[in-house]
Design a protein around this motif. Structure first.
Motif, PDB file in Angstrom:
ATOM      1  N   THR A  82       0.855  -1.183   0.000  1.00  0.00           N
ATOM      2  CA  THR A  82       0.000   0.000   0.000  1.00  0.00           C
ATOM      3  C   THR A  82       0.889   1.229   0.000  1.00  0.00           C
ATOM      4  O   THR A  82       1.755   1.377   0.875  1.00  0.00           O
ATOM      5  CB  THR A  82      -0.925   0.007   1.226  1.00  0.00           C
ATOM      6  N   ALA A  83       0.680   2.107  -0.981  1.00  0.00           N
ATOM      7  CA  ALA A  83       1.583   3.239  -1.139  1.00  0.00           C
ATOM      8  C   ALA A  83       0.856   4.415  -1.770  1.00  0.00           C
ATOM      9  O   ALA A  83      -0.187   4.259  -2.418  1.00  0.00           O
ATOM     10  CB  ALA A  83       2.776   2.845  -2.011  1.00  0.00           C
ATOM     11  N   ASN A  84       1.421   5.618  -1.552  1.00  0.00           N
ATOM     12  CA  ASN A  84       0.999   6.819  -2.257  1.00  0.00           C
ATOM     13  C   ASN A  84       1.887   6.961  -3.489  1.00  0.00           C
ATOM     14  O   ASN A  84       3.112   7.084  -3.360  1.00  0.00           O
ATOM     15  CB  ASN A  84       1.132   8.053  -1.360  1.00  0.00           C
ATOM     16  N   THR A  85       1.283   6.921  -4.644  1.00  0.00           N
ATOM     17  CA  THR A  85       2.051   6.910  -5.885  1.00  0.00           C
ATOM     18  C   THR A  85       1.361   7.752  -6.943  1.00  0.00           C
ATOM     19  O   THR A  85       0.157   8.053  -6.833  1.00  0.00           O
ATOM     20  CB  THR A  85       2.217   5.469  -6.399  1.00  0.00           C
ATOM     21  N   SER A  86       2.126   8.130  -7.943  1.00  0.00           N
ATOM     22  CA  SER A  86       1.550   8.868  -9.066  1.00  0.00           C
ATOM     23  C   SER A  86       0.662   7.935  -9.875  1.00  0.00           C
ATOM     24  O   SER A  86       0.923   6.736  -9.996  1.00  0.00           O
ATOM     25  CB  SER A  86       2.656   9.445  -9.945  1.00  0.00           C
ATOM     26  N   TYR A  87      -0.376   8.498 -10.451  1.00  0.00           N
ATOM     27  CA  TYR A  87      -1.364   7.692 -11.153  1.00  0.00           C
ATOM     28  C   TYR A  87      -1.191   7.758 -12.660  1.00  0.00           C
ATOM     29  O   TYR A  87      -1.270   6.740 -13.342  1.00  0.00           O
ATOM     30  CB  TYR A  87      -2.760   8.169 -10.752  1.00  0.00           C
ATOM     31  N   LYS A  88      -0.968   8.955 -13.196  1.00  0.00           N
ATOM     32  CA  LYS A  88      -0.828   9.140 -14.633  1.00  0.00           C
ATOM     33  C   LYS A  88       0.520   9.770 -14.953  1.00  0.00           C
ATOM     34  O   LYS A  88       1.141  10.415 -14.113  1.00  0.00           O
ATOM     35  CB  LYS A  88      -1.932  10.052 -15.176  1.00  0.00           C
ATOM     36  N   SER A  89       0.933   9.568 -16.169  1.00  0.00           N
ATOM     37  CA  SER A  89       2.124  10.254 -16.655  1.00  0.00           C
ATOM     38  C   SER A  89       1.813  11.739 -16.854  1.00  0.00           C
ATOM     39  O   SER A  89       0.683  12.107 -17.189  1.00  0.00           O
ATOM     40  CB  SER A  89       2.595   9.643 -17.980  1.00  0.00           C
ATOM     41  N   GLU A 128      -4.001  -6.414 -14.828  1.00  0.00           N
ATOM     42  CA  GLU A 128      -3.424  -6.661 -16.156  1.00  0.00           C
ATOM     43  C   GLU A 128      -2.563  -7.914 -16.110  1.00  0.00           C
ATOM     44  O   GLU A 128      -1.844  -8.159 -15.134  1.00  0.00           O
ATOM     45  CB  GLU A 128      -2.571  -5.471 -16.612  1.00  0.00           C
ATOM     46  N   HIS A 129      -2.663  -8.706 -17.171  1.00  0.00           N
ATOM     47  CA  HIS A 129      -1.881  -9.937 -17.294  1.00  0.00           C
ATOM     48  C   HIS A 129      -0.881  -9.778 -18.427  1.00  0.00           C
ATOM     49  O   HIS A 129      -1.237  -9.399 -19.542  1.00  0.00           O
ATOM     50  CB  HIS A 129      -2.786 -11.133 -17.575  1.00  0.00           C
ATOM     51  N   PHE A 130       0.385 -10.080 -18.138  1.00  0.00           N
ATOM     52  CA  PHE A 130       1.455 -10.047 -19.130  1.00  0.00           C
ATOM     53  C   PHE A 130       2.031 -11.465 -19.227  1.00  0.00           C
ATOM     54  O   PHE A 130       2.631 -11.962 -18.264  1.00  0.00           O
ATOM     55  CB  PHE A 130       2.542  -9.048 -18.731  1.00  0.00           C
ATOM     56  N   ALA A 131       1.827 -12.109 -20.377  1.00  0.00           N
ATOM     57  CA  ALA A 131       2.193 -13.524 -20.543  1.00  0.00           C
ATOM     58  C   ALA A 131       3.594 -13.656 -21.107  1.00  0.00           C
ATOM     59  O   ALA A 131       4.067 -12.809 -21.882  1.00  0.00           O
ATOM     60  CB  ALA A 131       1.187 -14.221 -21.464  1.00  0.00           C
ATOM     61  N   GLY A 145       0.564  -2.103 -23.500  1.00  0.00           N
ATOM     62  CA  GLY A 145       0.166  -1.391 -22.290  1.00  0.00           C
ATOM     63  C   GLY A 145       0.589   0.063 -22.322  1.00  0.00           C
ATOM     64  O   GLY A 145      -0.137   0.950 -21.854  1.00  0.00           O
ATOM     65  N   LEU A 146       1.766   0.319 -22.877  1.00  0.00           N
ATOM     66  CA  LEU A 146       2.205   1.712 -23.029  1.00  0.00           C
ATOM     67  C   LEU A 146       1.291   2.481 -23.973  1.00  0.00           C
ATOM     68  O   LEU A 146       0.947   3.643 -23.734  1.00  0.00           O
ATOM     69  CB  LEU A 146       3.648   1.745 -23.537  1.00  0.00           C
ATOM     70  N   GLU A 147       0.888   1.838 -25.070  1.00  0.00           N
ATOM     71  CA  GLU A 147       0.004   2.496 -26.027  1.00  0.00           C
ATOM     72  C   GLU A 147      -1.375   2.765 -25.429  1.00  0.00           C
ATOM     73  O   GLU A 147      -1.999   3.795 -25.725  1.00  0.00           O
ATOM     74  CB  GLU A 147      -0.125   1.643 -27.285  1.00  0.00           C
ATOM     75  N   LYS A 148      -1.867   1.853 -24.619  1.00  0.00           N
ATOM     76  CA  LYS A 148      -3.170   2.052 -23.990  1.00  0.00           C
ATOM     77  C   LYS A 148      -3.134   3.158 -22.941  1.00  0.00           C
ATOM     78  O   LYS A 148      -4.159   3.769 -22.651  1.00  0.00           O
ATOM     79  CB  LYS A 148      -3.641   0.760 -23.327  1.00  0.00           C
ATOM     80  N   GLY A 149      -1.978   3.387 -22.377  1.00  0.00           N
ATOM     81  CA  GLY A 149      -1.892   4.367 -21.310  1.00  0.00           C
ATOM     82  C   GLY A 149      -2.252   3.803 -19.957  1.00  0.00           C
ATOM     83  O   GLY A 149      -3.028   4.401 -19.207  1.00  0.00           O
ATOM     84  N   LEU A 150      -1.710   2.639 -19.636  1.00  0.00           N
ATOM     85  CA  LEU A 150      -1.971   2.038 -18.329  1.00  0.00           C
ATOM     86  C   LEU A 150      -1.422   2.930 -17.223  1.00  0.00           C
ATOM     87  O   LEU A 150      -0.485   3.707 -17.442  1.00  0.00           O
ATOM     88  CB  LEU A 150      -1.329   0.654 -18.253  1.00  0.00           C
TER      89      LEU A 150
END
Length: 328
Positions: A82-89, A128-131, A145-150
């Motif tokens: 559990t952390a305080n983190t940035s959400y969006k770029s 999100e699942h990364f196989a 995922g980068l293109e979607k803007g995760l």
């Protein structure tokens, strides 16, 4: 996410379902249906062998369901923070969220759940699942995922497992996952063979196959253990760090492997020390088996000579010569 013109402006893709997975749910449903079928026919079995028969069915279905299901689970290694983190770029907005990492044999799942879920005018509830299986490209999934803007926390954790990452854990996890999956498929085959041998019944060799099943399951744990103990890069979110430990699938595999080991050893020991009790457990009719064995052995022997033929053979040779001479 907030909807704009009927679409998601920030993240258009739908979240994956976790921990519910249709694959292992289907497997469990099939085994439960099989168990229900055996329960229906249970009253047709007479005597004290009914309890032993039911225990064998439950034990066999449990082992088969576990060996097959853990191939598709994604909690061999898990961790939460559990952390305080940035959400969006390109945004200074901070959110308080639970970040989870779930590692399986075929890839990783990364979850992000806000505390509370609704923050910064959005619903923060992602998975999100990364196989990294043979028919999947992990780096390609990360690029999508980068293109979607995760969200940034998901991309930050996923980047640690890419091939270009300086952490260098992608190769270890992928190879270990492949070999662990292969040994588990072999364990499933040996389990099927043991079920066939017990139903024939060939109890001793069924016990040997059960021991082989246990050995393969424990070997799969050994393969995953080698990847788990490789040095990892720290996954840091401010003062908090995301640390992982063995998950439910790992411990379930270990417990089932030890159970198969004990059952196999018990069958082999009983077969050598007290075979009558072993036959009682497996509802084997000893008298009937002996009769079938005797009938099989004597079927190929020549017929016994009749009493008259034996009397002729018992006649002395001198008397036989005299009888022959008088007839001439």
């Amino acid at each position: 996410m907030t909807v704009w013109n009927g679409s998601f402006p920030f993240y258009p893709g739908s979240n994956a379902c976790f921990p519910f997975d249709t694959t292992w749910a289907t497997i469990i449903s099939i085994f439960l249906s099989t168990l229900a079928t055996f329960i229906i026919i249970l009253p047709g079995i007479r005597g004290r062998g009914r309890l032993f028969w039911f225990l064998r069915v439950v034990m066999g279905l449990f082992v088969g369901a576990v060996v097959l299901t853990i191939q598709f689970t994604r909690d061999w290694e898990t961790g939460w923070v559990t952390a305080n983190t940035s959400y969006k770029s390109f945004s200074r907005a901070l959110v308080n969220a639970d970040i989870g990492l779930h590692i399986g044999l075929a890839g990783v799942n990364i979850t992000l759940v806000g505390n509370p879920v609704n923050q910064v005018n959005e619903t923060i509830n992602y998975n999100e699942h990364f196989a990294w299986s043979f028919d999947a490209d992990y780096d390609h999934s990360y690029g999508e995922g980068l293109e979607k803007g995760l969200p940034n926390p998901i991309l930050y954790v996923a980047e640690k497992f890419t091939m270009q990452s300086p952490c260098g854990v992608h190769r270890q996890y992928r190879i270990s996952g492949h070999y662990a999956s292969l040994t588990l498929w072999m364990a499933f085959c040996t389990w099927l063979i043991s079920i066939l041998l017990f139903s024939m019944p060939i109890l001793l060799y069924g016990g040997y196959m059960l021991l082989l099943t246990a050995a393969l399951m424990l070997f799969s744990l050994l393969f995953f253990f080698t990847a788990r103990n490789t040095p990892k890069c720290p996954i840091q979110f401010g003062p908090s760090s995301l640390k992982t430990d063995y998950g439910g699938s790992f411990w379930l595999t270990l417990a089932t492997g030890l159970l198969c080991l004990l059952l196999g050893l018990g069958i082999i020991i009983l077969n050598s020390v007290q075979p009558e009790k072993l036959k009682l457990v497996f509802n084997v009719d000893e008298g009937k088996g002996e009769e079938e064995e005797e009938g099989w052995d004597t079927s190929y022997l020549p017929a016994k000579p009749s009493s008259s033929a034996q009397d002729v053979l018992m006649v002395p040779l001198t008397e036989l010569c005299e009888v022959t001479a008088s007839q001439l």
